[in-house]
Write a protein that holds these residues in place. Structure first.
Motif, PDB file in Angstrom:
ATOM      1  N   VAL A  87       8.852   4.815 -20.569  1.00 26.49           N
ATOM      2  CA  VAL A  87       7.968   3.675 -20.821  1.00 26.49           C
ATOM      3  C   VAL A  87       7.697   2.909 -19.530  1.00 26.49           C
ATOM      4  O   VAL A  87       6.559   2.509 -19.238  1.00 26.49           O
ATOM      5  CB  VAL A  87       8.576   2.760 -21.901  1.00 26.49           C
ATOM      6  CG1 VAL A  87       7.773   1.470 -22.024  1.00 26.49           C
ATOM      7  CG2 VAL A  87       8.632   3.469 -23.248  1.00 26.49           C
ATOM      8  N   SER A  88       8.756   2.698 -18.733  1.00 21.17           N
ATOM      9  CA  SER A  88       8.610   1.956 -17.481  1.00 21.17           C
ATOM     10  C   SER A  88       7.691   2.684 -16.511  1.00 21.17           C
ATOM     11  O   SER A  88       6.840   2.066 -15.846  1.00 21.17           O
ATOM     12  CB  SER A  88       9.983   1.737 -16.833  1.00 21.17           C
ATOM     13  OG  SER A  88      10.826   1.007 -17.681  1.00 21.17           O
ATOM     14  N   MET A  89       7.821   3.998 -16.415  1.00 21.32           N
ATOM     15  CA  MET A  89       6.987   4.750 -15.483  1.00 21.32           C
ATOM     16  C   MET A  89       5.538   4.854 -15.965  1.00 21.32           C
ATOM     17  O   MET A  89       4.612   4.868 -15.161  1.00 21.32           O
ATOM     18  CB  MET A  89       7.574   6.138 -15.256  1.00 21.32           C
ATOM     19  CG  MET A  89       8.826   6.125 -14.394  1.00 21.32           C
ATOM     20  SD  MET A  89       8.567   5.447 -12.726  1.00 21.32           S
ATOM     21  CE  MET A  89       9.139   3.748 -12.910  1.00 21.32           C
ATOM     22  N   ILE A  90       5.333   4.914 -17.296  1.00 23.26           N
ATOM     23  CA  ILE A  90       3.964   4.881 -17.801  1.00 23.26           C
ATOM     24  C   ILE A  90       3.320   3.528 -17.450  1.00 23.26           C
ATOM     25  O   ILE A  90       2.175   3.463 -16.992  1.00 23.26           O
ATOM     26  CB  ILE A  90       3.945   5.121 -19.324  1.00 23.26           C
ATOM     27  CG1 ILE A  90       4.315   6.586 -19.628  1.00 23.26           C
ATOM     28  CG2 ILE A  90       2.571   4.808 -19.919  1.00 23.26           C
ATOM     29  CD1 ILE A  90       4.545   6.885 -21.093  1.00 23.26           C
ATOM     30  N   ALA A  91       4.084   2.454 -17.677  1.00 24.10           N
ATOM     31  CA  ALA A  91       3.590   1.123 -17.300  1.00 24.10           C
ATOM     32  C   ALA A  91       3.381   1.036 -15.793  1.00 24.10           C
ATOM     33  O   ALA A  91       2.408   0.418 -15.321  1.00 24.10           O
ATOM     34  CB  ALA A  91       4.572   0.058 -17.760  1.00 24.10           C
TER      35      ALA A  91
ATOM     36  N   PHE B 161      11.749   0.306  -7.301  1.00 20.51           N
ATOM     37  CA  PHE B 161      12.564  -0.838  -7.712  1.00 20.51           C
ATOM     38  C   PHE B 161      12.612  -0.938  -9.238  1.00 20.51           C
ATOM     39  O   PHE B 161      13.675  -1.205  -9.820  1.00 20.51           O
ATOM     40  CB  PHE B 161      11.984  -2.121  -7.116  1.00 20.51           C
ATOM     41  CG  PHE B 161      12.737  -3.363  -7.513  1.00 20.51           C
ATOM     42  CD1 PHE B 161      13.948  -3.674  -6.918  1.00 20.51           C
ATOM     43  CD2 PHE B 161      12.229  -4.203  -8.497  1.00 20.51           C
ATOM     44  CE1 PHE B 161      14.646  -4.816  -7.288  1.00 20.51           C
ATOM     45  CE2 PHE B 161      12.920  -5.344  -8.866  1.00 20.51           C
ATOM     46  CZ  PHE B 161      14.129  -5.653  -8.269  1.00 20.51           C
ATOM     47  N   ILE B 162      11.451  -0.697  -9.909  1.00 21.57           N
ATOM     48  CA  ILE B 162      11.427  -0.699 -11.378  1.00 21.57           C
ATOM     49  C   ILE B 162      12.323   0.410 -11.916  1.00 21.57           C
ATOM     50  O   ILE B 162      13.117   0.206 -12.851  1.00 21.57           O
ATOM     51  CB  ILE B 162       9.976  -0.528 -11.888  1.00 21.57           C
ATOM     52  CG1 ILE B 162       9.142  -1.746 -11.508  1.00 21.57           C
ATOM     53  CG2 ILE B 162       9.949  -0.315 -13.400  1.00 21.57           C
ATOM     54  CD1 ILE B 162       7.656  -1.557 -11.734  1.00 21.57           C
TER      55      ILE B 162
ATOM     56  N   LEU C 241       2.062   9.619 -13.762  1.00 19.64           N
ATOM     57  CA  LEU C 241       0.713  10.174 -13.796  1.00 19.64           C
ATOM     58  C   LEU C 241       0.045   9.934 -15.147  1.00 19.64           C
ATOM     59  O   LEU C 241      -1.166   9.674 -15.213  1.00 19.64           O
ATOM     60  CB  LEU C 241       0.767  11.684 -13.506  1.00 19.64           C
ATOM     61  CG  LEU C 241       1.048  12.070 -12.048  1.00 19.64           C
ATOM     62  CD1 LEU C 241       1.268  13.569 -11.931  1.00 19.64           C
ATOM     63  CD2 LEU C 241      -0.093  11.625 -11.142  1.00 19.64           C
ATOM     64  N   LEU C 242       0.846   9.986 -16.221  1.00 17.83           N
ATOM     65  CA  LEU C 242       0.312   9.722 -17.552  1.00 17.83           C
ATOM     66  C   LEU C 242      -0.194   8.281 -17.662  1.00 17.83           C
ATOM     67  O   LEU C 242      -1.276   8.021 -18.211  1.00 17.83           O
ATOM     68  CB  LEU C 242       1.386   9.992 -18.609  1.00 17.83           C
ATOM     69  CG  LEU C 242       0.985   9.757 -20.069  1.00 17.83           C
ATOM     70  CD1 LEU C 242      -0.143  10.696 -20.470  1.00 17.83           C
ATOM     71  CD2 LEU C 242       2.187   9.937 -20.983  1.00 17.83           C
ATOM     72  N   GLY C 243       0.587   7.331 -17.139  1.00 18.01           N
ATOM     73  CA  GLY C 243       0.167   5.935 -17.145  1.00 18.01           C
ATOM     74  C   GLY C 243      -1.090   5.722 -16.321  1.00 18.01           C
ATOM     75  O   GLY C 243      -2.014   4.992 -16.732  1.00 18.01           O
ATOM     76  N   PHE C 244      -1.158   6.381 -15.148  1.00 19.95           N
ATOM     77  CA  PHE C 244      -2.339   6.272 -14.297  1.00 19.95           C
ATOM     78  C   PHE C 244      -3.570   6.860 -14.986  1.00 19.95           C
ATOM     79  O   PHE C 244      -4.658   6.285 -14.960  1.00 19.95           O
ATOM     80  CB  PHE C 244      -2.075   6.983 -12.963  1.00 19.95           C
ATOM     81  CG  PHE C 244      -3.179   6.844 -11.967  1.00 19.95           C
ATOM     82  CD1 PHE C 244      -3.322   5.692 -11.220  1.00 19.95           C
ATOM     83  CD2 PHE C 244      -4.098   7.873 -11.792  1.00 19.95           C
ATOM     84  CE1 PHE C 244      -4.348   5.555 -10.301  1.00 19.95           C
ATOM     85  CE2 PHE C 244      -5.129   7.753 -10.884  1.00 19.95           C
ATOM     86  CZ  PHE C 244      -5.260   6.590 -10.135  1.00 19.95           C
ATOM     87  N   ALA C 245      -3.397   8.035 -15.646  1.00 17.96           N
ATOM     88  CA  ALA C 245      -4.499   8.664 -16.363  1.00 17.96           C
ATOM     89  C   ALA C 245      -4.941   7.810 -17.552  1.00 17.96           C
ATOM     90  O   ALA C 245      -6.146   7.695 -17.838  1.00 17.96           O
ATOM     91  CB  ALA C 245      -4.082  10.058 -16.838  1.00 17.96           C
ATOM     92  N   ALA C 246      -3.991   7.180 -18.238  1.00 16.80           N
ATOM     93  CA  ALA C 246      -4.330   6.306 -19.367  1.00 16.80           C
ATOM     94  C   ALA C 246      -5.145   5.109 -18.892  1.00 16.80           C
ATOM     95  O   ALA C 246      -6.111   4.701 -19.550  1.00 16.80           O
ATOM     96  CB  ALA C 246      -3.048   5.846 -20.058  1.00 16.80           C
TER      97      ALA C 246
END
Length: 199
Positions: free
Chosen positions: A11-15, A58-59, A77-82
């Motif tokens: 979740v953190s990496m998607i955000a 850091f996150i 990459l999923l968060g960036f694509a979203a």
């Protein structure tokens, strides 16, 4: 690493990927201001990406103590694509609107400061300078009048005394005046010669 930590990491990496898309569009929007300076372009690009890597790591460190896995990059990459698919156009329009509002607020504040602070101060300074010049001219006028009032009687007195002097003493005074003028001319010639050599 437990499943809960893995879930939080995802979740953190998607955000984080979503955040990266926002910051990248913001950075590209303002890039036009330094695009002509090659050195500044490289400096800003390197600084931007180093800052984003530091923030994302850091996150990640706060969630799983900085443990890197393959799915971390996939989630980012999923968060960036979203972001690109769902929110990029909306954010760009919102960013332009925010920039327009900020520019208008800045223009209003600039005009307020210019018209209500800088302009009165400038006017007061000009008024003060004008008063000082006027007072200086008045003082010089009064001094000139006083000097004339003192000089004319003294001049008249010296003329009367000069008329009463014997002719021999007058000739002596003329010789002294001629000698003084010769010395003055010699000094001027030497001074001009020294000045021309210095140049």
């Amino acid at each position: 690493m437990t499943l809960s930590i893995q879930f939080l990491t995802m979740v953190s990496m998607i955000a984080g990927g979503f955040y990266l898309g926002i910051t990248l569009d913001t950075f590209r929007r303002f890039q036009r201001h330094w695009k002509r300076n090659v050195f500044l372009v490289y400096f800003m690009e390197i600084s931007f990406w180093l800052t984003q890597v530091f923030i994302l790591y850091f996150i990640l460190f706060q969630v799983n103590l900085g443990e890197l896995r393959f799915y971390v990059f996939v989630a980012c990459l999923l968060g960036f694509a979203a972001y690109q698919a769902l929110a990029a156009n909306l954010y760009k329009r919102l960013l332009e609107r925010m920039i327009m509002i900020a520019a208008r607020i800045y223009q209003i504040l600039h005009n307020l400061v210019k018209n209500f602070i800088i302009a009165p101060i400038r006017y007061l300074i000009q008024l003060l300078i004008a008063c000082v010049i006027f007072l200086f001219n008045m003082v010089m006028l009064v001094l000139g009048f006083v000097l004339k009032c003192v000089y004319l009687p003294i001049k008249w007195l010296f003329k009367q005394i000069y008329r009463l002097l014997p002719k021999k003493f007058k000739l002596f005074l003329h010789k002294i005046a001629g000698f003084y003028s010769k010395i003055q001319n010699i000094c001027r010639k030497y001074w001009r010669l020294i000045s021309s050599k210095r140049r």
